[in-house]
Design an enzyme around this catalytic site. Structure first.
Site, short mmCIF file in Angstrom:
data_model
loop_
_atom_site.label_atom_id
_atom_site.label_comp_id
_atom_site.label_asym_id
_atom_site.label_seq_id
_atom_site.Cartn_x
_atom_site.Cartn_y
_atom_site.Cartn_z
N CYS A 19 0.81 -1.21 0.00
CA CYS A 19 0.00 0.00 0.00
C CYS A 19 0.86 1.27 0.00
O CYS A 19 1.47 1.57 -1.01
CB CYS A 19 -1.00 -0.03 1.15
SG CYS A 19 -2.41 1.05 0.85
N HIS A 26 -3.45 -5.49 2.07
CA HIS A 26 -3.13 -5.62 3.50
C HIS A 26 -3.75 -6.92 3.97
O HIS A 26 -4.20 -7.74 3.19
CB HIS A 26 -3.79 -4.51 4.32
CG HIS A 26 -3.31 -3.14 4.04
ND1 HIS A 26 -2.14 -2.64 4.53
CD2 HIS A 26 -3.87 -2.13 3.33
CE1 HIS A 26 -2.01 -1.38 4.16
NE2 HIS A 26 -3.04 -1.04 3.43
N1 GLN Z 1 -1.84 6.84 2.09
C1 GLN Z 1 -2.11 5.99 1.01
C2 GLN Z 1 -3.48 6.15 0.37
O1 GLN Z 1 -4.47 6.33 1.06
C3 GLN Z 1 -1.85 4.55 1.44
C4 GLN Z 1 -2.77 4.08 2.54
C5 GLN Z 1 -2.40 2.73 3.05
O2 GLN Z 1 -1.23 2.36 3.17
N2 GLN Z 1 -3.42 1.96 3.41
O3 GLN Z 1 -3.58 6.06 -0.82
#
Ligand code: GLN
Length: 257
Positions: A105, A207
């Site tokens: 992510c 995740h």
């Molecule tokens: N900040 C990033 C987004 O929202 C990644 C979020 C995350 O790692 N879940 O796109």
């Protein structure tokens, strides 16, 4: 017991470096590291976990696997500049000699060329030829299942997990995706593609944590990092792990097995 060099009974040792483990760790992404440790120790493979945080250098030759978890935008911003200044060349050197680099992510976004939030464009490591733009539109959230073919043998396998991102990631024309979306949103909610892969560098929005739900993939990463084929790793009793995988698949709306 591993010997003084950290080499386990199998004669092997996996050295992992987690980047910014205190900042890039949402959805218990740290569980991915615990999973790697367990599967190595069950097989008599020595396991060493190091970390590299803000301002700390990165030793490209001292690890076989580098890991970046997910993070909120503000934590990601904190890491991004440091990544460029103190770790980018080391990560490129590690990837060039075949180390595994896994980004989840926010970590995936930072492995790309850039992450744009409004007027701000954050430079990424550039190991993956992707660009991410944070759109004002709704977040891409939910259970996800993707089909991947990692060894280009034609056989497809399933990765299951959970995604939650505001960023939309676009692959450059020559960049391979990690997989094809069966259920969920993936890179941008439109292309039907999820994640990106260049050699042993992999980025994904999954995740879950990713590896406890997909132990076959954890073994693939361990094998790649050690220069082995997955079938060369000692088999484990994965009854519970397979049930967790099937359960996550069902949550995403995919029948497993
Ligand atoms: N900040 C990033 C987004 O929202 C990644 C979020 C995350 O790692 N879940 O796109």
């Amino acid at each position: 017991m591993p010997d003084a060099e950290g080499v386990g009974a199998s004669g092997r040792r996996l050295r992992v470096c987690a980047l910014y483990p205190d900042l890039l760790n949402i959805y218990a992404d740290r569980g991915n590291l615990l999973l790697l440790e367990r599967r190595c120790s069950w097989r008599g493979i020595g396991f060493e976990l190091a970390s590299s945080g803000l301002g700390e250098p990165l030793d490209a030759d001292a690890h076989e696997l580098f890991y970046l978890g997910g993070g909120q935008d503000r934590d990601q911003l904190l890491c991004a500049q440091d990544l460029i200044e103190t770790k980018r060349s080391g990560l490129h050197a590690a990837a060039t000699r075949g180390a595994v680099v896994l980004g989840v992510c926010g970590g995936y976004q930072l492995l790309g060329r850039s992450y744009t939030l409004g007027r701000e464009r954050i430079e990424g490591v550039g190991l993956l030829d992707v660009e991410t733009v944070r759109e004002d539109a709704h977040r891409l959230i939910g259970n996800i299942a993707i089909e991947v073919s990692l060894d280009h043998t034609g056989g497809a396998e399933l990765l299951v997990g959970f995604e939650n991102h505001g960023g939309r990631t676009r692959l450059s024309p020559g960049q391979d995706a990690l997989g094809r979306v069966l259920k969920g949103h993936g890179n941008d909610g439109r292309s039907g593609m999820e994640g990106a892969r260049s050699g042993n560098t992999i980025g994904t929005y999954l995740h879950g944590p990713l590896l406890p739900k997909n132990t076959w993939f954890a073994d693939w990463l361990i094998a790649r990092a050690l220069g082995l084929q997955p079938h060369e790793l000692a088999p484990l009793d994965d009854t519970l792990e397979r049930a967790a995988h099937a359960n996550a698949g069902r949550a995403a709306g995919v029948q497993v097995g």
